[in-house]
Design a protein around this motif. Structure first.
Motif, PDB file in Angstrom:
ATOM      1  N   ASP A  87     -22.529 -18.619 -52.125  1.00 35.92           N
ATOM      2  CA  ASP A  87     -23.413 -17.788 -51.314  1.00 35.92           C
ATOM      3  C   ASP A  87     -23.432 -16.368 -51.872  1.00 35.92           C
ATOM      4  OD1 ASP A  87     -24.710 -18.194 -48.292  1.00 35.92           O
ATOM      5  OD2 ASP A  87     -24.328 -16.099 -48.806  1.00 35.92           O
ATOM      6  N   LEU A  88     -24.559 -15.700 -51.703  1.00 38.96           N
ATOM      7  CA  LEU A  88     -24.710 -14.324 -52.158  1.00 38.96           C
ATOM      8  C   LEU A  88     -23.861 -13.364 -51.332  1.00 38.96           C
ATOM      9  CD1 LEU A  88     -26.417 -12.555 -54.170  1.00 38.96           C
ATOM     10  CD2 LEU A  88     -28.067 -12.280 -52.300  1.00 38.96           C
ATOM     11  N   THR A  89     -23.520 -13.782 -50.098  1.00 40.67           N
ATOM     12  CA  THR A  89     -22.838 -12.907 -49.146  1.00 40.67           C
ATOM     13  C   THR A  89     -21.437 -13.438 -48.860  1.00 40.67           C
ATOM     14  OG1 THR A  89     -24.993 -12.426 -48.146  1.00 40.67           O
ATOM     15  CG2 THR A  89     -23.051 -11.780 -46.890  1.00 40.67           C
ATOM     16  N   PRO A  90     -20.439 -13.025 -49.653  1.00 42.29           N
ATOM     17  CA  PRO A  90     -19.089 -13.575 -49.468  1.00 42.29           C
ATOM     18  C   PRO A  90     -18.441 -13.138 -48.159  1.00 42.29           C
ATOM     19  CG  PRO A  90     -19.058 -11.797 -51.093  1.00 42.29           C
ATOM     20  CD  PRO A  90     -20.508 -12.080 -50.791  1.00 42.29           C
ATOM     21  N   GLU A  91     -19.025 -12.165 -47.480  1.00 41.36           N
ATOM     22  CA  GLU A  91     -18.503 -11.776 -46.172  1.00 41.36           C
ATOM     23  C   GLU A  91     -18.509 -12.951 -45.193  1.00 41.36           C
ATOM     24  OE1 GLU A  91     -20.154  -7.979 -48.007  1.00 41.36           O
ATOM     25  OE2 GLU A  91     -20.672 -10.112 -47.977  1.00 41.36           O
ATOM     26  N   LEU A  92     -19.332 -13.955 -45.465  1.00 43.07           N
ATOM     27  CA  LEU A  92     -19.428 -15.116 -44.575  1.00 43.07           C
ATOM     28  C   LEU A  92     -18.306 -16.125 -44.811  1.00 43.07           C
ATOM     29  CD1 LEU A  92     -23.284 -15.730 -44.880  1.00 43.07           C
ATOM     30  CD2 LEU A  92     -22.077 -14.336 -43.184  1.00 43.07           C
ATOM     31  N   PHE A  93     -17.578 -15.974 -45.916  1.00 39.67           N
ATOM     32  CA  PHE A  93     -16.605 -16.990 -46.294  1.00 39.67           C
ATOM     33  C   PHE A  93     -15.362 -16.998 -45.406  1.00 39.67           C
ATOM     34  CE2 PHE A  93     -18.037 -16.879 -51.038  1.00 39.67           C
ATOM     35  CZ  PHE A  93     -19.203 -17.534 -50.683  1.00 39.67           C
ATOM     36  N   GLU A  94     -15.017 -15.854 -44.853  1.00 37.89           N
ATOM     37  CA  GLU A  94     -13.782 -15.799 -44.059  1.00 37.89           C
ATOM     38  C   GLU A  94     -13.841 -16.784 -42.895  1.00 37.89           C
ATOM     39  OE1 GLU A  94     -11.091 -12.670 -41.397  1.00 37.89           O
ATOM     40  OE2 GLU A  94     -12.807 -11.921 -42.556  1.00 37.89           O
TER      41      GLU A  94
ATOM     42  N   LYS B  54     -29.563  -5.755 -51.379  1.00 33.67           N
ATOM     43  CA  LYS B  54     -30.208  -5.600 -50.071  1.00 33.67           C
ATOM     44  C   LYS B  54     -30.117  -6.892 -49.266  1.00 33.67           C
ATOM     45  CE  LYS B  54     -34.605  -4.178 -47.973  1.00 33.67           C
ATOM     46  NZ  LYS B  54     -35.989  -3.709 -48.261  1.00 33.67           N
ATOM     47  N   HIS B  55     -30.352  -8.014 -49.933  1.00 34.92           N
ATOM     48  CA  HIS B  55     -30.267  -9.311 -49.248  1.00 34.92           C
ATOM     49  C   HIS B  55     -28.843  -9.593 -48.792  1.00 34.92           C
ATOM     50  CE1 HIS B  55     -34.084 -11.734 -49.496  1.00 34.92           C
ATOM     51  NE2 HIS B  55     -34.425 -10.587 -50.034  1.00 34.92           N
ATOM     52  N   ARG B  56     -27.874  -9.282 -49.656  1.00 32.88           N
ATOM     53  CA  ARG B  56     -26.484  -9.500 -49.263  1.00 32.88           C
ATOM     54  C   ARG B  56     -26.155  -8.684 -48.016  1.00 32.88           C
ATOM     55  NH1 ARG B  56     -20.908  -8.108 -52.702  1.00 32.88           N
ATOM     56  NH2 ARG B  56     -19.562  -8.116 -50.861  1.00 32.88           N
ATOM     57  N   ALA B  57     -26.587  -7.437 -48.009  1.00 32.31           N
ATOM     58  CA  ALA B  57     -26.296  -6.562 -46.870  1.00 32.31           C
ATOM     59  C   ALA B  57     -26.963  -7.089 -45.601  1.00 32.31           C
ATOM     60  CB  ALA B  57     -26.756  -5.143 -47.175  1.00 32.31           C
ATOM     61  N   MET B  58     -28.187  -7.609 -45.740  1.00 36.74           N
ATOM     62  CA  MET B  58     -28.900  -8.115 -44.562  1.00 36.74           C
ATOM     63  C   MET B  58     -28.149  -9.278 -43.924  1.00 36.74           C
ATOM     64  SD  MET B  58     -32.698  -9.806 -44.262  1.00 36.74           S
ATOM     65  CE  MET B  58     -32.166 -11.307 -45.124  1.00 36.74           C
ATOM     66  N   TRP B  59     -27.667 -10.220 -44.759  1.00 37.85           N
ATOM     67  CA  TRP B  59     -26.980 -11.377 -44.192  1.00 37.85           C
ATOM     68  C   TRP B  59     -25.576 -11.045 -43.701  1.00 37.85           C
ATOM     69  CZ3 TRP B  59     -29.524 -15.220 -42.408  1.00 37.85           C
ATOM     70  CH2 TRP B  59     -30.764 -15.541 -42.949  1.00 37.85           C
ATOM     71  N   ALA B  60     -25.056  -9.901 -44.108  1.00 39.95           N
ATOM     72  CA  ALA B  60     -23.765  -9.462 -43.587  1.00 39.95           C
ATOM     73  C   ALA B  60     -23.905  -8.771 -42.229  1.00 39.95           C
ATOM     74  CB  ALA B  60     -23.078  -8.523 -44.574  1.00 39.95           C
TER      75      ALA B  60
END
Length: 275
Positions: free
Chosen positions: A78-85, A16-22
């Motif tokens: 980071d928990l949200t790898p979507e931010l890495f790009e 849920k947290h990962r999805a929120m930060w994405a």
């Protein structure tokens, strides 16, 4: 293999947290609002050439990239790898080399004492279980290694923003603690305890002048900042409450307005050494 002793992870909560930060566009928030804070933390922590550095909850590299440019051998987690790009693009443009890896701040996949410097810029504060995150932060720092933390204070703008959103948001999961508590000196001292020494804390502000009006601030955060996007998404079926939150966020921004939308946002900067 690691020797982490962190309790079993709540995978549903972390998903849920990962999805929120994405949601939205957090890299745009970091670039627009706090482009200087990562470098401020790196300078305060004293990253040196050859240091093994871990940036916890690194996002798109606000602190990781300055740490790499300072000569550190940096792991951005980071928990949200979507931010890495976006982070990789920024790093390439700056000429910085670093490793990006998906990590949970409350269950880090690294050996005890693996890093010379461990830091987090308005990142670890959003891990829901503060003590678990603090325990992991300390565990992976070698004895004598440096710790650097930068967190929004409860009494500053972002702390007040979260307090403003709280009545409109779904209830937090059991055991979760408010993120801005990491900006309270007493709270952080309690989390770290006698496992650190040479603690230095100072309260500072960052000047934010990206928004000409309160409405511009509110709309930008509604569209781009994951926690705010999530709160408004929960209000889809109650437009009157969404409108009320609009007004409350506008009022908050106006209270902090120093003129033409300029605001000072308060944060706590802490540095220490692992005992």
């Amino acid at each position: 293999m690691t020797d982490s002793t962190t309790p079993t992870t709540d995978h549903a909560l972390k998903a849920k947290h990962r999805a929120m930060w994405a949601l939205g566009d957090y890299p745009a928030v970091a670039d627009t609002v706090i482009p200087t804070l990562g470098a401020r933390l790196v300078a305060a922590t004293g990253v040196q050439t050859g240091d093994r550095v871990l940036d916890i909850a690194a996002g798109s590299g606000n602190a990781s990239i300055p740490a790499a440019l300072a000569g550190g051998d940096v792991t951005a987690g980071d928990l949200t790898p979507e931010l890495f790009e976006v982070g990789r693009r920024h790093a390439a443009a700056a000429g910085a080399r670093l490793d990006w890896t998906q990590t949970d701040a409350e269950a880090l996949p690294f050996d005890t004492g693996a890093f010379d410097t461990v830091l987090s810029c308005v990142g670890i504060m959003f891990a829901p279980h503060h003590q678990a995150a603090a325990d992991e932060l300390v565990r992976v720092t070698r004895p004598g290694g440096r710790i650097g933390l930068l967190a929004w204070t409860p009494t500053g703008f972002i702390g007040e923003m979260f307090a403003t959103m709280k009545p409109y948001a779904p209830p937090p999961p059991p055991g979760a603690q408010p993120p801005p508590l990491w900006g309270d000196e007493t709270h952080v001292h309690g989390l770290l305890g006698d496992r650190v020494r040479d603690i230095d804390t100072r309260t500072e502000t960052v000047r934010v002048d990206a928004f000409g009006t309160a409405a511009e601030f509110r709309d930008f955060f509604k569209q781009n900042y994951g926690p705010t996007v999530a709160v408004y998404a929960s209000l889809t079926d109650t437009p009157d409450r969404a409108a009320a939150l609009d007004r409350d966020l506008d009022d908050l921004a106006r209270r902090y307005d120093l003129g033409r939308g300029t605001m000072d946002w308060e944060y706590l900067l802490l540095t220490a050494r692992r005992s």
